[in-house]
Enzyme design. Sequence first.
Site: not given
Length: 342
Positions: A229, A126
């Site tokens: 992240h 993605l």
Amino acid sequence: MLIRPVEERDLDQLHELAQLTQYGLTTLPKDRATFEKRVRQSLRAFEDLNDADPQGQLYLFVMEDMSSKKVVGTCGIVSKVGGFKPFYAFRVETEIQESHTLGSRHEHQVLHLIKNHDGPTEIGSLFLHPEFRGGGNGRVLSLSRFLFLAEYPQLFEQKVIAEMRGVVDEAGHSPFWEAFGVHFFGIDFPNADMLSLINKDFIEELIPRHPVYVDLLSPEAQASVANVHPNTIPARRLLESEGFAYDSLVDIFEAGPVLHSPLKDIRTVKQSRVLPVVSIESALGEDSLLAIVSAQDHQYFRASSGKIIETSHGLVLESQLANELQLAVGHSVRFAPLKASG
Ligand SMILES: CC(C)(COP(=O)(O)OP(=O)(O)OC[C@H]1O[C@@H](n2cnc3c(N)ncnc32)[C@H](O)[C@@H]1OP(=O)(O)O)[C@@H](O)C(=O)NCCC(=O)NCCSC(=O)CCC(=O)O
Ligand SMILES: NC(=[NH2+])NCCC[C@H](N)C(=O)O
């Protein structure tokens, strides 16, 4: 914005997009040859959607900005992970130890290696161009895959997972890797991450044979276990809003969380329905619903979002949406509310 299967002509733009991913997006390699292989793999997978069993087919989609004809995002589905080469993960287990002599009690997080040869379906890859983030495009891109899963459930496993990108900084340093992986693999994180997409044999050869006590890792590494992240927080929120949850599995390289959901329980899958288009109008008002909509005639899947009204005979679509999806009155579409209500 239109989401459609990747085509050969997208390769240059996708390759450019992959250069913007920073580190840790394993399945969007910066290397062109590897990327090209994946695009070809996807072209083969989309060729026949009728009678395939989940065997690891890769379905790659792109998001195209219809006004500029530019590819601004991508996402993907792997029909099944594992197989001859296993899917690796660590299961985080809590071990409790007590001493009567010392009057103390300790909880330890222990990482146990699991190897799955008969794995679930995995969504991944993605990525949205940074200039197109923050306005809801990410939601449409991520959820479009669920309309595809709802349309072709026979191509997929009953369970769906997502390996979220874990904590890695801008120079490619992962605190978990520096505390753990580097001692066993002897190479840096970006290299290991890249190699794992090409050939996983080195994992089998070098991964430690015994469980790993998280307490022994650096504080930064401990803090990164099951965390993502910073740029992956929206991706995680999106999946959680669709019913995905973390359940003790983390990645073996950077300890990013694996989220999972039964296919049938994914919110968009569960709420999606198929209805005919009964009317197309230039603008819809307050009584309309913002929906994610897909069409799949002649096996050509495409998805977008826009306003719809449900009537007792079928759907009224706003003309921009109908144009994007090349729909006319009489066509059938699959749709779901873009957001869960309430
Ligand atoms: C992931 C996307 C595509 C998401 O696109 P956008 O940023 O435009 O999304 P968005 O619509 O603005 O935000 C999505 C949802 O996250 C919420 N959100 C945004 N920022 C947030 C923050 N800091 N804290 C908490 N929530 C936050 C928004 O309110 C919104 O939820 P509401 O809609 O409810 O308001 C993008 O951020 C991106 O390209 N990131 C970098 C690449 C990356 O890390 N990709 C994931 C790798 S992991 C992977 O690929 C597996 C997972 C997967 O395939 O799905
Ligand atoms: N080893 C990892 N945890 N990698 C994160 C993968 C991120 C994302 N799922 C992708 O497909 O690229």
